[in-house]
Design a protein around this motif. Structure first.
Motif, PDB file in Angstrom:
ATOM      1  N   GLN A   6      -0.927  11.503  -2.942  1.00 15.06           N
ATOM      2  CA  GLN A   6      -1.729  12.468  -3.187  1.00 15.06           C
ATOM      3  C   GLN A   6      -3.234  12.034  -3.064  1.00 15.06           C
ATOM      4  OE1 GLN A   6      -0.318  14.856  -6.342  1.00 15.06           O
ATOM      5  NE2 GLN A   6       1.273  15.926  -5.256  1.00 15.06           N
ATOM      6  N   ASN A   7      -3.374  11.153  -3.684  1.00 13.84           N
ATOM      7  CA  ASN A   7      -4.702  10.581  -3.913  1.00 13.84           C
ATOM      8  C   ASN A   7      -5.237   9.514  -2.853  1.00 13.84           C
ATOM      9  OD1 ASN A   7      -5.042  12.019  -6.536  1.00 13.84           O
ATOM     10  ND2 ASN A   7      -3.614  10.468  -7.388  1.00 13.84           N
ATOM     11  N   GLY A   8      -4.544   9.482  -1.708  1.00 14.66           N
ATOM     12  CA  GLY A   8      -5.205   8.637  -0.773  1.00 14.66           C
ATOM     13  C   GLY A   8      -4.020   7.175  -0.684  1.00 14.66           C
ATOM     14  N   LYS A   9      -4.545   6.326  -0.123  1.00 22.08           N
ATOM     15  CA  LYS A   9      -3.845   5.313   0.162  1.00 22.08           C
ATOM     16  C   LYS A   9      -4.258   4.400  -0.920  1.00 22.08           C
ATOM     17  CE  LYS A   9      -3.394   4.970   5.089  1.00 22.08           C
ATOM     18  NZ  LYS A   9      -3.461   4.085   6.264  1.00 22.08           N
ATOM     19  N   ARG A  10      -3.377   3.745  -1.617  1.00 23.16           N
ATOM     20  CA  ARG A  10      -3.755   3.124  -2.871  1.00 23.16           C
ATOM     21  C   ARG A  10      -2.883   1.589  -2.837  1.00 23.16           C
ATOM     22  NH1 ARG A  10      -2.756   6.892  -8.016  1.00 23.16           N
ATOM     23  NH2 ARG A  10      -3.894   5.445  -8.953  1.00 23.16           N
ATOM     24  N   ASN A  60       0.803   5.557   0.144  1.00 19.77           N
ATOM     25  CA  ASN A  60       0.112   6.571   0.707  1.00 19.77           C
ATOM     26  C   ASN A  60       0.501   7.947  -0.165  1.00 19.77           C
ATOM     27  OD1 ASN A  60      -1.832   8.320   2.000  1.00 19.77           O
ATOM     28  ND2 ASN A  60      -0.603   8.334   3.925  1.00 19.77           N
ATOM     29  N   GLU A  88       0.882  -1.167   0.067  1.00 20.50           N
ATOM     30  CA  GLU A  88      -0.092   0.008  -0.059  1.00 20.50           C
ATOM     31  C   GLU A  88       0.932   1.257  -0.006  1.00 20.50           C
ATOM     32  OE1 GLU A  88      -4.308   0.478   2.059  1.00 20.50           O
ATOM     33  OE2 GLU A  88      -2.620   1.005   3.596  1.00 20.50           O
TER      34      GLU A  88
END
Length: 311
Positions: free
Chosen positions: A34-38, A32, A30
């Motif tokens: 600019q677009n959150g956790k991905r 973390n 995972e």
């Protein structure tokens, strides 16, 4: 030159690799940002193209695109991880033969503990295909790039010229970034390149990616007991030019503008300075932690260094 852009055009940059899948080192993790956790898949593949010739390919893909839709690249890399057979896991007889047709040259750069910049060529790819039964299998590792020539100089070893020439090039990449890159031209190509590839010219270059490592074991005689093994390695890593175009004419809208190259190199220097500062920050914080005093915050202004090219 006729290029009237504020950002450099991304150069043609293609790597083709065909060989046996030697090893997979992939993992899901995972991130973390600019677009959150991905969630993403990342790692490396080792592909063998000949005896003692192995090429490492870097892969990365988020599971979802920014808009939340499924990412086909992620799905393909998961298939590689779950279904492709490697020599390391399944043995040479069962290992898959694979083909990459749209890889790219890049740089892996970081600052070491000694504060010195480390910069190494890095190959990346999004799509790895299996060579199907009945298909022609032609092991190779090749590149095709457009490049801005910075300099051309004779290769010197043991204070003697070898007849080969070293080409220092700049490869414009995505987003206006530039990749300083070293290539080598064999004796048969040296004269043409020295006579025609002037600093400041734009060319298309083709070649072979060499990553050869051979282990040699020599047994040294001893007065008694087991002979002592002396291990040495013969390693050759280079991007060897096998062909190229004539320099682009100045009127060609694909010819790179010197001023834009200089500007991009200046931005690169700023990026590297920030990278070094980030590396040094933990040390600075550690020093500050040793004092029971408060320090005033200051804002540092970054000065843009003037980049001088040799023309």
């Amino acid at each position: 030159m006729s290029e009237n852009q504020t950002v450099l055009r991304e150069a043609e940059n293609k790597v083709i690799i065909e060989g046996t899948l030697l090893e997979k080192r992939l993992e899901e993790k995972e991130f973390n940002g600019q677009n959150g956790k991905r969630n993403a898949i990342t790692g490396e593949l080792d592909i063998e193209t000949a005896e003692n010739e192995v090429h490492t390919v870097r892969v990365f893909s988020f599971e979802k695109k920014v808009d939340g839709s499924d990412n086909g690249i992620f799905k393909g890399l998961k298939t590689v991880d779950n279904e492709y057979k490697s020599v390391a896991e399944n043995g040479r007889e069962e290992a898959d033969k694979v083909r990459i047709t749209q890889g790219q040259i890049g740089l892996n750069e970081y600052y070491g503990q000694d504060g010195m910049l480390r910069s190494f060529p890095q190959i990346s790819a999004n799509f790895i295909n299996r060579v199907q039964a009945g298909e022609e299998f032609e092991p190779k590792a090749e590149f095709e790039i457009e490049a801005f020539i910075k300099s051309v100089s004779p290769e010197v070893k043991n204070e003697e010229e070898t007849g080969r020439v070293k080409v220092e090039a700049i490869i414009p990449a995505y987003g206006g970034k530039v990749l300083p890159f070293s290539l080598m031209a064999p004796v048969e190509a040296a004269e043409y390149i020295e006579d025609n590839y002037e600093p400041g010219s734009t060319v298309k270059i083709y070649g072979d990616i060499i990553n050869f490592k051979e282990k040699k074991v020599v047994l040294e005689d001893v007065a008694f007991g087991k002979p002592k093994e002396k291990v040495t390695y013969n390693t050759v890593r280079e991007y060897l030019i096998t062909g190229g175009s004539e320099p682009y004419e100045e009127e060609n809208n694909k010819a790179y503008d010197v001023e834009l190259i200089k500007k991009a190199l200046t931005e690169r220097e700023i990026y590297l300075a920030e990278l070094k500062a980030k590396k040094d920050q933990p040390k600075q914080e550690e020093k500050k932690a040793g004092f029971n005093t408060k320090s005033n915050k200051t804002t540092e202004k970054k000065e843009k260094k003037k980049i001088d090219l040799p023309f």
